[in-house]
Design a protein around this motif. Structure first.
Motif, PDB file in Angstrom:
ATOM      1  N   ARG A  76       0.805  -1.226   0.000  1.00 59.04           N
ATOM      2  CA  ARG A  76       0.000   0.000   0.000  1.00 59.04           C
ATOM      3  C   ARG A  76       0.837   1.275   0.000  1.00 59.04           C
ATOM      4  O   ARG A  76       0.287   2.370   0.114  1.00 59.04           O
ATOM      5  CB  ARG A  76      -0.981   0.026   1.183  1.00 59.04           C
ATOM      6  CG  ARG A  76      -2.030  -1.067   1.155  1.00 59.04           C
ATOM      7  CD  ARG A  76      -3.014  -0.933   2.296  1.00 59.04           C
ATOM      8  NE  ARG A  76      -2.394  -1.182   3.581  1.00 59.04           N
ATOM      9  CZ  ARG A  76      -2.262  -2.398   4.126  1.00 59.04           C
ATOM     10  NH1 ARG A  76      -2.708  -3.462   3.473  1.00 59.04           N
ATOM     11  NH2 ARG A  76      -1.694  -2.552   5.290  1.00 59.04           N
ATOM     12  N   SER A  77       2.157   1.155  -0.143  1.00 63.87           N
ATOM     13  CA  SER A  77       3.012   2.346  -0.075  1.00 63.87           C
ATOM     14  C   SER A  77       2.846   3.266  -1.280  1.00 63.87           C
ATOM     15  O   SER A  77       3.190   4.452  -1.208  1.00 63.87           O
ATOM     16  CB  SER A  77       4.481   1.937   0.065  1.00 63.87           C
ATOM     17  OG  SER A  77       4.886   1.123  -1.026  1.00 63.87           O
ATOM     18  N   TYR A  78       2.341   2.746  -2.402  1.00 59.87           N
ATOM     19  CA  TYR A  78       2.170   3.570  -3.601  1.00 59.87           C
ATOM     20  C   TYR A  78       0.705   3.883  -3.900  1.00 59.87           C
ATOM     21  O   TYR A  78       0.411   4.560  -4.893  1.00 59.87           O
ATOM     22  CB  TYR A  78       2.781   2.880  -4.821  1.00 59.87           C
ATOM     23  CG  TYR A  78       4.289   2.849  -4.811  1.00 59.87           C
ATOM     24  CD1 TYR A  78       5.033   4.023  -4.805  1.00 59.87           C
ATOM     25  CD2 TYR A  78       4.973   1.640  -4.800  1.00 59.87           C
ATOM     26  CE1 TYR A  78       6.421   3.994  -4.789  1.00 59.87           C
ATOM     27  CE2 TYR A  78       6.365   1.599  -4.783  1.00 59.87           C
ATOM     28  CZ  TYR A  78       7.080   2.783  -4.788  1.00 59.87           C
ATOM     29  OH  TYR A  78       8.449   2.743  -4.765  1.00 59.87           O
ATOM     30  N   LEU A  79      -0.195   3.422  -3.066  1.00 62.58           N
ATOM     31  CA  LEU A  79      -1.615   3.664  -3.326  1.00 62.58           C
ATOM     32  C   LEU A  79      -1.992   5.135  -3.171  1.00 62.58           C
ATOM     33  O   LEU A  79      -3.010   5.575  -3.704  1.00 62.58           O
ATOM     34  CB  LEU A  79      -2.480   2.798  -2.409  1.00 62.58           C
ATOM     35  CG  LEU A  79      -2.394   1.286  -2.641  1.00 62.58           C
ATOM     36  CD1 LEU A  79      -3.379   0.553  -1.747  1.00 62.58           C
ATOM     37  CD2 LEU A  79      -2.657   0.934  -4.113  1.00 62.58           C
ATOM     38  N   PHE A  80      -1.153   5.895  -2.453  1.00 64.02           N
ATOM     39  CA  PHE A  80      -1.430   7.322  -2.284  1.00 64.02           C
ATOM     40  C   PHE A  80      -1.314   8.072  -3.613  1.00 64.02           C
ATOM     41  O   PHE A  80      -1.785   9.211  -3.743  1.00 64.02           O
ATOM     42  CB  PHE A  80      -0.450   7.925  -1.270  1.00 64.02           C
ATOM     43  CG  PHE A  80       0.943   8.132  -1.809  1.00 64.02           C
ATOM     44  CD1 PHE A  80       1.313   9.347  -2.355  1.00 64.02           C
ATOM     45  CD2 PHE A  80       1.872   7.104  -1.789  1.00 64.02           C
ATOM     46  CE1 PHE A  80       2.587   9.533  -2.868  1.00 64.02           C
ATOM     47  CE2 PHE A  80       3.141   7.270  -2.287  1.00 64.02           C
ATOM     48  CZ  PHE A  80       3.503   8.503  -2.840  1.00 64.02           C
ATOM     49  N   LEU A  81      -0.686   7.441  -4.599  1.00 61.25           N
ATOM     50  CA  LEU A  81      -0.489   8.089  -5.895  1.00 61.25           C
ATOM     51  C   LEU A  81      -1.785   8.258  -6.686  1.00 61.25           C
ATOM     52  O   LEU A  81      -1.820   9.016  -7.659  1.00 61.25           O
ATOM     53  CB  LEU A  81       0.500   7.277  -6.747  1.00 61.25           C
ATOM     54  CG  LEU A  81       1.963   7.262  -6.299  1.00 61.25           C
ATOM     55  CD1 LEU A  81       2.754   6.278  -7.155  1.00 61.25           C
ATOM     56  CD2 LEU A  81       2.563   8.652  -6.396  1.00 61.25           C
ATOM     57  N   GLY A  82      -2.835   7.543  -6.277  1.00 62.72           N
ATOM     58  CA  GLY A  82      -4.083   7.546  -7.044  1.00 62.72           C
ATOM     59  C   GLY A  82      -4.606   8.943  -7.349  1.00 62.72           C
ATOM     60  O   GLY A  82      -4.895   9.283  -8.504  1.00 62.72           O
ATOM     61  N   GLY A  83      -4.725   9.774  -6.317  1.00 65.23           N
ATOM     62  CA  GLY A  83      -5.244  11.126  -6.510  1.00 65.23           C
ATOM     63  C   GLY A  83      -4.348  11.975  -7.392  1.00 65.23           C
ATOM     64  O   GLY A  83      -4.820  12.710  -8.266  1.00 65.23           O
TER      65      GLY A  83
END
Length: 237
Positions: free
Chosen positions: A138-145
């Motif tokens: 989940r470390s790259y899921l913040f990239l969605g926005g």
């Protein structure tokens, strides 16, 4: 102690401790389907560029969209697996046909660009995929926005450039799109892992996300290389 005598533990390199065994099996199915999609897309491109049996354009675009919609509407189950794989193959084939016009443009400048773009795309995709797999969950899921905002900016650039026809804006659109799609490889890979960990084992639909990422990176890299080659030829003249 010999500092040069260091063996590499391949098992450790291939071990993803943060990913469950069932999800690792799921990922194998995803990437196996992705390999099949690559083959079908290559066949579609070959049909357009070499045989001219099918021409890329609005018909192939509508066909690929229709196939994707059909795949999305077909429920995932063991009974429909073969049917959905066939639909996926058709979608990949028509997507490959749709790449034909861009490939025609590139071939007219330098045919070797296609091979360079494919190898470059493969390396980019592999590196970002491994980064997503080895990184903390989940470390790259913040990239969605951020990525969605980037897509909005790209859309605005394309609309503005419809009125100005600026080569610089077009190049900015290409380079920005390439960066954004690299980010999507990170995001989509980790999102697929999270969906699988939560019970979503639809590897065929998950394959679509990664396949579109690969194709988009390839298209943009191919056009960027072609434009750079064209500029070099102009400078020599």
């Amino acid at each position: 102690m010999n500092v040069f005598d260091r063996s590499i533990n391949l098992d450790a390199l291939l071990k993803f401790s943060q990913i469950s065994h069932s999800t690792q099996v799921h990922l194998k199915n995803v990437y196996s389907s992705l390999a099949m999609c690559m083959f079908m897309a290559a066949a579609g491109s070959y049909v357009h560029v070499v045989t001219r049996l099918f021409q890329g354009g609005i018909v192939s675009l509508l066909g690929s969209l229709g196939m994707m919609f059909w795949l999305a509407m077909t429920p995932h189950s063991s009974e429909t697996e073969k049917k959905r794989l066939a639909i996926l193959a058709g979608f990949a084939f028509l997507t490959g046909v749709g790449l034909g016009p861009a490939m025609d443009f590139v071939i007219a400048i330098n045919p070797s660009i296609i091979v360079t773009a494919f190898l470059g795309t493969s390396i980019i995709f592999l590196c970002f995929t491994l980064s997503a797999l080895y990184a903390k969950r989940r470390s790259y899921l913040f990239l969605g926005g951020t990525l969605m905002s980037g897509l909005s900016i790209m859309f605005l650039l394309s609309v503005v450039n419809m009125f100005f026809g600026s080569v610089m804006l077009f190049k900015a659109h290409m380079y920005l799109g390439l960066v954004i799609m690299c980010g999507f490889v990170l995001f989509d890979t980790q999102l697929i892992i999270e969906k699988a960990e939560n019970g979503d084992k639809d590897y065929i639909w998950h394959c679509v996300d990664l396949f579109l990422d690969f194709v988009t990176i390839f298209r943009k890299l191919m056009v960027i290389l072609a434009m750079n080659e064209k500029d070099k030829k102009k400078e020599k003249k």
